[in-house]
Design a protein around this motif. Structure first.
Motif, short mmCIF file in Angstrom:
data_model
loop_
_atom_site.label_atom_id
_atom_site.label_comp_id
_atom_site.label_asym_id
_atom_site.label_seq_id
_atom_site.Cartn_x
_atom_site.Cartn_y
_atom_site.Cartn_z
N ASP A 29 0.91 -1.04 -0.09
CA ASP A 29 0.13 -0.01 -0.17
C ASP A 29 0.82 1.14 -0.14
OD1 ASP A 29 -2.01 2.03 0.27
OD2 ASP A 29 -3.01 0.73 1.99
N PRO A 30 0.78 2.23 -1.12
CA PRO A 30 1.66 3.38 -0.98
C PRO A 30 1.41 4.34 0.05
CG PRO A 30 -0.12 3.25 -2.63
CD PRO A 30 -0.30 1.94 -2.07
N ARG A 31 0.35 4.36 0.80
CA ARG A 31 -0.27 5.13 1.90
C ARG A 31 0.88 4.82 3.05
NH1 ARG A 31 -6.38 4.31 2.39
NH2 ARG A 31 -5.71 2.11 1.94
N ILE A 32 1.45 3.64 3.14
CA ILE A 32 2.17 3.10 4.33
C ILE A 32 3.54 3.79 4.05
CG2 ILE A 32 2.87 1.21 5.84
CD1 ILE A 32 0.32 -0.23 4.96
N HIS A 33 3.97 4.48 5.30
CA HIS A 33 5.26 5.14 5.12
C HIS A 33 6.22 4.12 5.32
CE1 HIS A 33 8.58 7.95 6.13
NE2 HIS A 33 7.97 8.82 5.33
N PRO A 34 7.40 4.23 4.41
CA PRO A 34 8.63 2.91 4.90
C PRO A 34 9.01 3.16 6.21
CG PRO A 34 8.89 4.98 2.81
CD PRO A 34 7.73 5.02 3.51
N PHE A 35 9.02 4.28 6.69
CA PHE A 35 9.84 4.19 8.03
C PHE A 35 8.65 4.08 9.08
CE2 PHE A 35 12.84 6.95 5.87
CZ PHE A 35 13.95 6.08 5.98
N ILE A 54 2.05 1.60 16.75
CA ILE A 54 2.90 1.85 15.66
C ILE A 54 3.36 3.32 15.79
CG2 ILE A 54 1.81 0.31 13.84
CD1 ILE A 54 0.78 2.98 12.55
N SER A 55 4.78 3.38 15.31
CA SER A 55 5.58 4.73 15.15
C SER A 55 6.00 4.87 13.87
CB SER A 55 6.61 4.36 15.92
OG SER A 55 7.36 5.75 15.93
N VAL A 56 5.59 6.17 13.38
CA VAL A 56 6.05 6.61 11.98
C VAL A 56 6.92 7.80 12.33
CG1 VAL A 56 5.17 7.41 9.68
CG2 VAL A 56 3.65 5.72 11.30
N LEU A 67 -1.62 5.29 9.02
CA LEU A 67 -2.95 4.70 10.13
C LEU A 67 -4.09 4.19 9.06
CD1 LEU A 67 -2.95 4.07 12.96
CD2 LEU A 67 -4.35 6.31 13.06
N LYS A 68 -4.29 5.11 7.96
CA LYS A 68 -5.52 4.74 7.22
C LYS A 68 -5.34 3.41 6.36
CE LYS A 68 -7.31 9.20 6.85
NZ LYS A 68 -7.82 10.36 5.68
N GLY A 69 -3.98 3.43 5.81
CA GLY A 69 -3.48 2.11 4.97
C GLY A 69 -3.67 0.84 6.03
N LEU A 70 -3.07 1.02 7.41
CA LEU A 70 -2.92 -0.17 7.99
C LEU A 70 -4.22 -0.53 8.61
CD1 LEU A 70 0.05 0.80 10.23
CD2 LEU A 70 -0.03 -1.07 8.46
N LYS A 71 -5.34 0.41 8.77
CA LYS A 71 -6.52 -0.09 9.08
C LYS A 71 -7.26 -0.68 7.75
CE LYS A 71 -7.54 3.12 12.77
NZ LYS A 71 -8.35 4.35 13.29
N SER A 72 -6.65 -0.46 6.58
CA SER A 72 -7.48 -0.73 5.53
C SER A 72 -6.92 -2.20 5.23
CB SER A 72 -7.77 -0.14 4.28
OG SER A 72 -6.18 0.09 3.75
N ALA A 73 -5.72 -2.45 5.56
CA ALA A 73 -5.15 -3.88 5.43
C ALA A 73 -5.17 -4.72 6.50
CB ALA A 73 -3.33 -3.43 5.05
N SER A 74 -5.94 -4.46 7.64
CA SER A 74 -6.00 -5.11 8.87
C SER A 74 -6.61 -6.39 8.40
CB SER A 74 -6.81 -4.46 9.81
OG SER A 74 -8.12 -4.25 9.56
N SER A 75 -7.48 -6.71 7.63
CA SER A 75 -8.09 -7.95 7.05
C SER A 75 -7.00 -9.00 6.73
CB SER A 75 -9.18 -7.78 6.51
OG SER A 75 -9.04 -7.46 5.22
N GLU A 92 -8.72 -9.69 16.29
CA GLU A 92 -9.04 -8.41 15.49
C GLU A 92 -8.09 -7.40 15.84
OE1 GLU A 92 -11.69 -7.55 13.68
OE2 GLU A 92 -12.53 -9.38 13.48
N LEU A 93 -7.62 -6.79 14.64
CA LEU A 93 -6.45 -5.78 14.82
C LEU A 93 -6.89 -4.33 15.10
CD1 LEU A 93 -4.07 -7.37 12.31
CD2 LEU A 93 -4.30 -7.92 14.83
N THR A 94 -6.36 -3.62 15.96
CA THR A 94 -6.74 -2.21 16.21
C THR A 94 -5.31 -1.53 16.17
OG1 THR A 94 -8.76 -2.78 17.63
CG2 THR A 94 -7.62 -0.62 17.79
N PHE A 95 -5.23 -0.56 15.35
CA PHE A 95 -3.80 0.23 15.32
C PHE A 95 -4.03 1.36 16.00
CE2 PHE A 95 -3.78 -2.71 11.70
CZ PHE A 95 -2.41 -3.08 11.81
N ILE A 96 -2.92 1.66 16.54
CA ILE A 96 -2.84 2.77 17.63
C ILE A 96 -1.59 3.74 17.33
CG2 ILE A 96 -3.01 4.14 19.84
CD1 ILE A 96 -4.67 1.63 20.38
#
Length: 132
Positions: A29-35, A54-56, A67-75, A92-96
């Protein structure tokens, strides 16, 4: 607050390792930052839910996009966990977003500012009194 058992601590570490591997190697997903790094994972004792901190290392906009990219990829990540870990339930995964590094940097800046305004004075300890 309830203490984690040895089993729960081990599950937290395994989920952290596998989620990190998934983010680093499986997601495109291009929304997820490499760091992006996973700092902490807390799986509930009943294995139904997991909070993933998570830390970005980037700006506010990139953090929100990640955060949006990780939430959409949680499944997808949940299915990845089901394939790689042998657990009764896949949580179930919740990203904070973990802001602890930024808060630490702010505290360091405040301490440096206070120390520069009020230099440390010499202590009243006299070494010459205690020499042999």
């Amino acid at each position: 607050m309830r203490k984690n058992s040895i089993k729960n601590t081990r599950i937290n570490q395994e989920v952290l390792k596998e989620i990190s591997n998934c983010i680093r190697g499986e997601l495109s997903d291009p929304r997820i930052h490499p760091f992006t790094s996973v700092t902490e994972v807390y799986v509930a004792p009943d294995l139904k839910t997991a909070k993933i901190y998570i830390s970005v290392l980037s700006g506010e906009e990139e953090k929100a996009d990640t955060l949006k990219g990780l939430k959409s990829a949680s499944s997808f990540m949940r299915s990845y966990l089901a394939r790689t870990l042998n657990m009764r339930y896949t949580p179930e995964l919740t990203f904070i977003l973990d802001e602890s590094m930024e808060n630490g940097e702010k505290m360091d800046a405040i301490i440096d500012k206070v120390m520069s305004e009020n230099p440390v004075r010499e202590c009243c300890y006299d070494e010459s009194k205690y020499k042999d």
